[in-house]
Design a protein around this motif. Sequence first.
Motif, mmCIF file in Angstrom:
data_model
loop_
_atom_site.group_PDB
_atom_site.id
_atom_site.type_symbol
_atom_site.label_atom_id
_atom_site.label_comp_id
_atom_site.label_asym_id
_atom_site.label_seq_id
_atom_site.Cartn_x
_atom_site.Cartn_y
_atom_site.Cartn_z
ATOM 1 N N ILE B 57 0.863 -1.193 0.000
ATOM 2 C CA ILE B 57 0.000 0.000 0.000
ATOM 3 C C ILE B 57 0.895 1.237 0.000
ATOM 4 O O ILE B 57 1.807 1.362 0.822
ATOM 5 N N THR B 58 0.615 2.137 -0.932
ATOM 6 C CA THR B 58 1.308 3.425 -0.964
ATOM 7 C C THR B 58 0.271 4.515 -0.709
ATOM 8 O O THR B 58 -0.756 4.557 -1.385
ATOM 9 N N VAL B 59 0.530 5.355 0.282
ATOM 10 C CA VAL B 59 -0.402 6.449 0.576
ATOM 11 C C VAL B 59 0.219 7.762 0.117
ATOM 12 O O VAL B 59 1.387 8.041 0.407
ATOM 13 N N VAL B 60 -0.553 8.537 -0.628
ATOM 14 C CA VAL B 60 -0.066 9.812 -1.157
ATOM 15 C C VAL B 60 -0.943 10.931 -0.614
ATOM 16 O O VAL B 60 -2.176 10.839 -0.675
ATOM 17 N N ALA B 61 -0.312 11.982 -0.086
ATOM 18 C CA ALA B 61 -1.108 13.101 0.426
ATOM 19 C C ALA B 61 -0.473 14.423 0.026
ATOM 20 O O ALA B 61 0.760 14.551 -0.016
ATOM 21 N N ILE B 62 -1.341 15.376 -0.266
ATOM 22 C CA ILE B 62 -0.883 16.721 -0.612
ATOM 23 C C ILE B 62 -0.645 17.480 0.698
ATOM 24 O O ILE B 62 -1.471 17.421 1.612
ATOM 25 N N ASP B 63 0.479 18.170 0.801
ATOM 26 C CA ASP B 63 0.905 18.802 2.057
ATOM 27 C C ASP B 63 -0.115 19.820 2.573
ATOM 28 O O ASP B 63 -0.267 20.902 2.008
ATOM 29 N N SER B 64 -0.803 19.463 3.605
ATOM 30 C CA SER B 64 -1.709 20.375 4.314
ATOM 31 C C SER B 64 -2.127 19.677 5.598
ATOM 32 O O SER B 64 -1.912 18.472 5.749
ATOM 33 N N GLY B 65 -2.726 20.414 6.524
ATOM 34 C CA GLY B 65 -3.166 19.819 7.784
ATOM 35 C C GLY B 65 -2.025 19.092 8.492
ATOM 36 O O GLY B 65 -0.854 19.430 8.326
ATOM 37 N N ASP B 66 -2.389 18.078 9.270
ATOM 38 C CA ASP B 66 -1.375 17.279 9.962
ATOM 39 C C ASP B 66 -0.947 16.142 9.052
ATOM 40 O O ASP B 66 -1.133 14.965 9.369
ATOM 41 N N VAL B 67 -0.369 16.514 7.907
ATOM 42 C CA VAL B 67 -0.090 15.502 6.890
ATOM 43 C C VAL B 67 0.905 14.456 7.386
ATOM 44 O O VAL B 67 0.722 13.260 7.161
ATOM 45 N N ASP B 68 1.952 14.895 8.099
ATOM 46 C CA ASP B 68 2.964 13.935 8.548
ATOM 47 C C ASP B 68 2.346 12.916 9.500
ATOM 48 O O ASP B 68 2.554 11.712 9.362
ATOM 49 N N GLU B 69 1.575 13.424 10.478
ATOM 50 C CA GLU B 69 0.960 12.521 11.452
ATOM 51 C C GLU B 69 0.027 11.533 10.749
ATOM 52 O O GLU B 69 -0.023 10.351 11.078
#
Lengths: 398, 256
Positions: B57-69
């Motif tokens: 599984i690869t999760v991709v997120a656009i940098d915003s909010g608590d993205v790292d957490e």
Amino acid sequence: MIQLESADRFLAQMSDSVADGERIRRCLQCGSCSGVCPFGFAMEYPPQAMIASLRAGELSPLLDSDSVWLCISCYACTNVCPSKIPLTVGLLSGVKTEKLMKGSVPEELQAALTSARRYGNTLGESPRKRADWMKDLNVEVPLLAKEKKPVDVLWYVGDYPSYHPRVQQVTRAMAKVFHALGVSFGILGPEEQSDGDVFHLAGERGLFELLAGKNAKTFQKYEFKEIVTTDPHAYNTLKHEYPKLGYSFPVRHYTQYLHDHLDKLKSLMTHPIEAQVTYHDPCALGRANDNHIYDEPREILQAIPGVELVEMGHNRTTSICCGGGGGGMWLDGFAWEKAGARTSEWRVLEAVHAGAKVLAVACPYETPRFDDAVKSTNHSGDLVVKDIAELLSEAITG
Amino acid sequence: MDIVVPIKFVPDLVEELEIDEGTGQLDRTFLRLVPNELDDHALEEALLLKEKHGGTITVVAIDSGDVDETLFTAVAKGADKVIKITGEGYEEGLSSHACVELLAKALGDLSYDVILTGTQAVDDVDGSVGGLLAAKLDLPYVGYVTKAVSEGGKLVVTKEYPGGLLAEVETDLPAVVGIQAAEQAPRYVVTSLVMDAMNNATIDETEGGEATATGAAEITAMRAPEKGEAAEMIAGDAGAVAEKLVQIMKEKGILS
């Protein structure tokens, strides 16, 4: 590294990381714990059977069963154990941790855990609204971040007292009592986080440590002589668990604090409350960690003009839990489905049987739980539930 | 089965939403951003598929909010690789078209069998990221899915239609699938495992740059929903109230 069988690993872990945890090996299999447990009758594995299974080298049957989620961390088992095994904080919360690590947790509790991690409160409310209970209050409640001056009392309010509409009434009453006594106090408001006690007992140790760390950091910012709290769970955990993490602060429950000011309180209480009142001992003030705060709440109640104190059959060390501890607050549906019983209803029936017109409480979980139980047992009109702070405020202001 | 799950951040409805009178847009001063609920369901479905069939599984997120957490929490739950798309101004919110442009660029040469997105997000309820992404990558798309099973190199999904209808749809892979609800509630992962992930896992960062996609609907004004008429309170004892309720239900055609 030798990989211990899971049951042996569990026993070793309990011996190493829980105070007196090694006593689990001294279990007599007397069954007192299972007998006294309010939900023991509905558990596939009540505490004594859990230990029997672990001794037989079997952990997996305990994890396949969900009966541990019926445990409401009321310390009744710990209190009667002749071998003094830390059953509540060691065995039961340990099995809950194992279940949590497997992701096996009832949805209701999962939502509270998620909210606490995200918002710092179990109710899933905005942290910015944590002090909203003081709106429309006719006395001033100083926020320490704004006042910037030392106080005698840092009032740790707690999650339910801050957000739950019924318990907010208690919180407002408490503020009035502090004012009437002229206490120098302040609150943290949006800076305050859930104390974490219930997560510790529900097996989510990491979340407890995270919240404790945040609270400790905030406490350290301010000058105060002691923490006084409206939540017995906060009292219990600040007194016994925070120091283990290196966070030591003097703390008292509000009934202890007010007991020290009883003479002044007596002079302020000019409006009698003519009623037979019974007092429900919260687990976290009583049995938990041998806190044994039994006399102070009773003596405060007896100081209220007009109050006649009557006792329920179960009192002090044998008090029956309201059902809200150790995650039970968010497992009502689960407990009803599994056990078909509510301890809060048993307690209300006991209060009625004792002839009480008022069920006095001192824990924020109890007012809403017992209010509901009064309705579900058809005793509306026979019995009212009041926090001691509410009774004091009424006796002072009428 | 190798799965990609994109996660979008949306305003948290726990905070009061306010409209900035100057710009006519959402006032973002005190806004808290949280992962979109249906994307969390997409991750849960991905975890269930991985448990059944193996893979990654690869999760991709656009940098915003608590993205790292959020990405570390995904690792704690079982994600193998997490990617953060970095860039300026993403906190201000992005249209579905812009999200898709950034996601497609970030996926680049990554190989996968299926991309699971939430069917829609609560911020714009646009519901078009899945479809647009599929179009951009030239893949089939099925949305409103509540179950996915891998069979013989294909994916068989249960798709919801209005009126309580369900369909079983078979799709070739790779494909994009929009999740309406996972087969079980998104799991809770204990804090200690999230902390372990924070200490041991690495977030891959990829520069997203400015999204130039056009075609998205433009928000011209925002306003709070108009309040309707107050509810009618039925007075009387339980019997009278029940009788009145039955009468109303008959009038509305709920009871015959």
